[in-house]
Design a protein around this motif. Structure first.
Motif, mmCIF file in Angstrom:
data_model
loop_
_atom_site.group_PDB
_atom_site.id
_atom_site.type_symbol
_atom_site.label_atom_id
_atom_site.label_comp_id
_atom_site.label_asym_id
_atom_site.label_seq_id
_atom_site.Cartn_x
_atom_site.Cartn_y
_atom_site.Cartn_z
ATOM 1 N N GLU A 114 -10.779 -5.940 4.360
ATOM 2 C CA GLU A 114 -9.793 -6.156 3.761
ATOM 3 C C GLU A 114 -9.504 -7.829 4.000
ATOM 4 O OE1 GLU A 114 -4.874 -5.122 3.168
ATOM 5 O OE2 GLU A 114 -6.105 -5.072 5.340
ATOM 6 N N ILE A 134 -7.231 7.919 0.215
ATOM 7 C CA ILE A 134 -7.292 6.509 -0.740
ATOM 8 C C ILE A 134 -5.875 5.951 -0.782
ATOM 9 C CG2 ILE A 134 -7.662 5.462 -2.901
ATOM 10 C CD1 ILE A 134 -10.153 6.147 -1.250
ATOM 11 N N LYS A 138 -4.560 2.376 0.630
ATOM 12 C CA LYS A 138 -3.864 1.387 -0.269
ATOM 13 C C LYS A 138 -2.531 0.936 0.459
ATOM 14 C CE LYS A 138 -6.302 2.692 -4.303
ATOM 15 N NZ LYS A 138 -6.394 2.845 -5.744
ATOM 16 N N GLU A 139 -1.740 1.990 1.114
ATOM 17 C CA GLU A 139 -0.489 1.483 1.640
ATOM 18 C C GLU A 139 -0.644 0.749 2.595
ATOM 19 O OE1 GLU A 139 1.707 5.042 2.490
ATOM 20 O OE2 GLU A 139 1.827 5.888 0.560
ATOM 21 N N HIS A 141 -3.540 -0.891 3.614
ATOM 22 C CA HIS A 141 -4.383 -2.213 3.420
ATOM 23 C C HIS A 141 -4.238 -2.564 1.823
ATOM 24 C CE1 HIS A 141 -6.249 -1.881 7.413
ATOM 25 N NE2 HIS A 141 -6.210 -0.548 7.106
ATOM 26 N N PRO A 142 -3.084 -3.080 1.439
ATOM 27 C CA PRO A 142 -3.007 -3.181 0.034
ATOM 28 C C PRO A 142 -4.027 -4.109 -0.590
ATOM 29 C CG PRO A 142 -1.505 -4.457 1.295
ATOM 30 C CD PRO A 142 -2.106 -3.605 2.307
ATOM 31 N N ASN A 143 -4.653 -5.084 0.196
ATOM 32 C CA ASN A 143 -5.782 -5.791 -0.404
ATOM 33 C C ASN A 143 -7.096 -5.461 -0.342
ATOM 34 O OD1 ASN A 143 -3.874 -7.776 -1.162
ATOM 35 N ND2 ASN A 143 -3.628 -8.572 0.845
ATOM 36 N N THR A 145 -10.525 -3.421 -1.315
ATOM 37 C CA THR A 145 -11.168 -3.185 -2.447
ATOM 38 C C THR A 145 -11.829 -1.804 -2.185
ATOM 39 O OG1 THR A 145 -11.409 -5.428 -2.918
ATOM 40 C CG2 THR A 145 -12.820 -3.736 -4.195
#
Length: 255
Positions: A114, A134, A138-139, A141-143, A145
């Motif tokens: 990240e 997944i 995303k929650e 590690h919002p950045n 990929t």
């Protein structure tokens, strides 16, 4: 070095600091040393690599299955994931300095990805678990990929899966198919990939998804994570028997 590529100058992918247990060479370095002086430089220079996180069950499987042994010994790093490995190293009077849990290593790599804009492919687990995992990633590690993901219910020779991973061009590929399937899949198709750090992570997706609760830190620090998992998942008792056989063979020197 067993990978099929030419190494850039000064990338320390080979490692002389190993301890042999039942003819399996385990890394004998701290997790932070592994990350700082090996894995992070590999990722930075986009060198293809393969990590196996091995416990006593995996060592016993390698002892009984020559093809599987050949698969895991092709890895660039075999990590001591399992209290039994640490106990065995002490019994052999070649102590490994630190257990490196695969779950912790995976989390460190995800956090690094990240921060440094690296991409991950998440392969394995049930479809609903993979999707939930997944979402949780995303929650947290919002950045981060996510280059791609797929559940683990496919044939070993499924070209759609291989092409999906190839086309994603991910920097890290986490394979949660359980042993021996995950290591066999990686070694079977490894030569087809141009890049990526490949790592078998067993049931880690279930933990990330919140489907399985990890042992409390106090249990982990006492190397009792295996007992906690057994209490929570009694169906694992056959796997514990293999771990017990492993220690007995080490004690009796019947490798």
């Amino acid at each position: 070095m067993k990978g099929c590529f030419k190494l850039p100058v000064n990338i320390p992918i080979s490692n002389p600091y190993t301890t042999s247990i039942m003819d399996i060479n385990f890394l004998n370095k701290s997790k932070q040393d592994l990350l700082n002086h090996h894995i992070y430089p590999i990722l930075h220079n986009k060198v293809k690599s393969f990590i196996v996180t091995a416990n006593p069950e995996i060592v016993m499987r390698a002892r009984e299955d020559q093809a599987y042994k050949e698969a895991i010994t092709r890895a660039d790093y075999i990590i001591p994931d399992g209290a039994g490995i640490i106990v065995a190293s002490r019994l052999l009077k070649t102590p490994i300095i630190e257990r490196v849990p695969g779950f912790d290593l995976m989390n460190d790599l995800i956090a690094y990805a990240e921060i440094h804009s690296l991409s991950c492919y998440m392969l394995g687990a049930k479809e609903e678990v993979n999707s939930k995992m997944i979402g949780k990633l995303k929650e947290k590690h919002p950045n981060l990929t996510i280059a791609g993901n797929h559940h683990g219910y496919f044939d070993m020779d499924d070209r759609f899966i291989v092409n999906s991973v190839k086309n994603a061009q991910a920097d890290l590929v986490f394979v949660a198919l359980g042993f021996p399937r995950q290591e066999n899949w990686i070694t079977k198709h490894y030569h087809e990939f141009d890049k990526g750090l490949f790592m078998g992570v067993g049931g880690c997706f279930d933990v990330l998804a919140g489907e399985v609760k990890r042992a409390p830190d106090s249990w982990i620090k006492l190397n009792l994570e295996w007992l906690y998992r057994l209490l929570k998942q009694p169906f694992r008792w056959k796997r514990i028997l293999k771990a017990i056989e492993f220690i007995i063979r080490i004690q009796l020197k019947r490798y």
